[in-house]
Design a protein around this motif. Structure first.
Motif, PDB file in Angstrom:
ATOM      1  N   GLU A  18     -27.715  22.267  16.690  1.00 61.49           N
ATOM      2  CA  GLU A  18     -27.060  22.741  15.467  1.00 61.49           C
ATOM      3  C   GLU A  18     -27.167  24.247  15.276  1.00 61.49           C
ATOM      4  O   GLU A  18     -26.420  24.827  14.502  1.00 61.49           O
ATOM      5  CB  GLU A  18     -27.647  22.038  14.241  1.00 61.49           C
ATOM      6  N   GLN A  49     -28.163  25.089   9.165  1.00 61.72           N
ATOM      7  CA  GLN A  49     -27.774  23.777   9.676  1.00 61.72           C
ATOM      8  C   GLN A  49     -28.969  22.951  10.142  1.00 61.72           C
ATOM      9  O   GLN A  49     -28.978  21.735   9.979  1.00 61.72           O
ATOM     10  CB  GLN A  49     -26.765  23.945  10.809  1.00 61.72           C
ATOM     11  N   CYS A  50     -29.976  23.591  10.685  1.00 58.95           N
ATOM     12  CA  CYS A  50     -31.154  22.851  11.144  1.00 58.95           C
ATOM     13  C   CYS A  50     -31.845  22.156   9.974  1.00 58.95           C
ATOM     14  O   CYS A  50     -32.283  21.015  10.092  1.00 58.95           O
ATOM     15  CB  CYS A  50     -32.122  23.754  11.893  1.00 58.95           C
TER      16      CYS A  50
END
Length: 82
Positions: A18, A49-50
């Motif tokens: 990601e 996103q992580c």
């Protein structure tokens, strides 16, 4: 600020793909984030996103790498030149 992966990481492999800056890599038993590459997804996404995909919520802000929004944007620009 860069993010950091804590010891609560279960090594599930969902965060690494990601990361748009390739800042996340496998470490010894858990993933690690390279602070020089982490922009908290500034320049790519509204949110890291992580953090969104992490099932155990083990990716907080790293207090050892405090950066302003402007610094994160500059880091993003610099990474795009690499």
């Amino acid at each position: 600020m860069a993010l950091i992966i804590t010891d609560d990481c279960i090594n599930c492999d969902v965060c690494e793909p990601e990361c748009p800056n390739e800042a996340i890599t496998p470490g010894d038993g858990l993933y690690v984030i390279a602070p020089e590459r982490c922009t908290q997804c500034v320049g790519h996404y509204v949110e890291p996103q992580c953090q969104l995909v992490c099932p155990v919520d083990c990716i907080p802000v790293d207090p050892a790498h405090v950066e302003s929004e402007a610094q994160l944007k500059e880091k993003f620009r610099r990474l795009q030149l690499d």
